[in-house]
Design a protein around this motif. Structure first.
Motif: not given
Length: 379
Positions: A63-79
């Motif tokens: 899903s989109s990141r504002l629903l259920r598609g925001n995975h910790p892997e995305h967050e870690t990459l962005e950090e």
């Protein structure tokens, strides 16, 4: 009953012509791709994907990141990307275009003006077309004209902000933007500088951070980094001040309404950033190859080298560009002709992309073949 779809591609005031195929087969020695550091087939990236799967990272986000598609892997990459580029915030998008569209359809407002280089790549340009702001094309790298237009726009009652949009390294000409001068204009007129680092990412600047890394601490600076060129994966990273990042999360349509990128791709981009830090010699080897190409072009072909891993060979007519590229391809060198509307009329060219997928021997052989083809097909 069956139907055949017949179509033509045209530009204004141009006769209809047959549509070309989507792409030519990937055959011949690579002088076309943007895989500058030869990471697309890297064992380390493959191993990173396997390791991510083994630790349970899913292929899709769902899903989109504002629903259920925001995975910790995305967050870690962005950090990690924010730390790598020394930015307040980094945001991961599924493509360069999605990142461009997010910026320009969201941040410039009615009453603002976007001043973009005439040669800005089409991915960024299409994003600009989604903006509410006034749009003005500026002659290539003409600092004085940026200054003049901005001053005149302010004098005529412009109350918003000017947005200066350039590529740090131009994707077809291979030359650089005058970033310091443009940053000064943005500062003086309370504007923003937006720099597309797509073709510099991973290759140019301090540690492959691009040419504009020194501006990351500024509140009026935004940069776009491609993950699908020198990083060898796909997607794009956008670096922004924290306040603008929060605004984009809540307002950018290409973020809100798109299924988020694969968490496996995010894992691969993380590994690509580590490779940049662990293997600086990749950039050094590429610089030597670029220098070798430049020396021969200057001394034997009387062509001014671009000084970068993107080298145009301007041939003028479409027919000559096609004949020369066909000759190179026939001899096993994947060199493509770039023609209008992608470049100005009368400037059809070859675009030599220098990557670590080739070595000195392949470069020498390609240039020998080019010299023969140019003699066979004179202007």
């Amino acid at each position: 009953m069956s139907f055949v779809l017949s179509y033509h591609l045209t530009t204004p005031n141009e006769p209809q012509r047959r549509a070309r195929p989507l792409t030519l087969p990937q055959t011949g020695t690579d002088f076309t791709s943007n895989d500058f550091l030869a990471l697309a087939n890297s064992p380390r990236l493959k191993a990173a994907i396997v390791a991510a799967m083994e630790r349970g990272i899913p292929v899709g986000s769902g899903s989109s990141r504002l629903l259920r598609g925001n995975h910790p892997e995305h967050e870690t990459l962005e950090e990690e990307a924010a730390q790598f580029f020394s930015s307040d915030r980094a945001m991961f998008f599924e493509s360069d275009f999605a990142a461009s569209f997010a910026v320009f359809s969201t941040l410039p407002q009615w009453g603002d003006v976007i001043l973009h280089d005439k040669l800005i790549n089409h991915s960024v340009y299409q994003g600009i077309l989604g903006s509410k702001a006034e749009k003005i094309s500026v002659p290539h790298n003409d600092v004085a004209y940026y200054e003049q237009l901005t001053r005149e726009w302010k004098s005529a009652g412009g109350r918003g902000r000017p947005w200066i949009v350039v590529e740090s390294l131009y994707s077809v000409d291979g030359d650089r933007a005058p970033l310091h001068e443009l940053a000064n204009i943005a500062d003086r007129y309370d504007g923003f500088l937006v720099v597309d680092e797509a073709h510099a990412t991973g290759v140019c600047g301090d540690g492959g951070r691009g040419f504009a890394s020194e501006f990351q601490s500024k509140e009026n600076f935004i940069a776009l980094y491609s993950c699908g060129k020198a990083l060898g994966v796909s997607g794009a990273l956008l670096t922004v001040p924290a306040t603008l990042g929060n605004y984009l999360i809540n307002q950018a349509r290409s973020l809100i309404y798109s299924t988020s990128p694969s968490p496996l791709v995010a894992a691969a981009v993380r590994e690509a950033l580590r490779i940049l830090q662990d293997e600086p010699d990749r950039r050094n080897v590429l610089k030597r190859l670029v220098a070798r190409v430049g020396e021969r072009l200057e001394t034997e072909f009387y062509i001014e080298p671009s000084g970068s891993h993107i080298q145009p060979i301007v041939l003028g007519s479409n027919s000559r560009a096609l004949l020369v590229s066909d000759a190179l391809q026939t001899n096993g060198f994947d060199v493509r002709a770039i023609r209008p509307p992608y470049v100005a009329d009368g400037t059809a060219r070859l675009r030599l992309s220098i990557t670590l997928n080739v070595g000195q021997d392949e470069i020498s052989a390609m240039l020998n073949c080019l010299a023969f083809a140019l003699k066979e097909h004179p202007a």
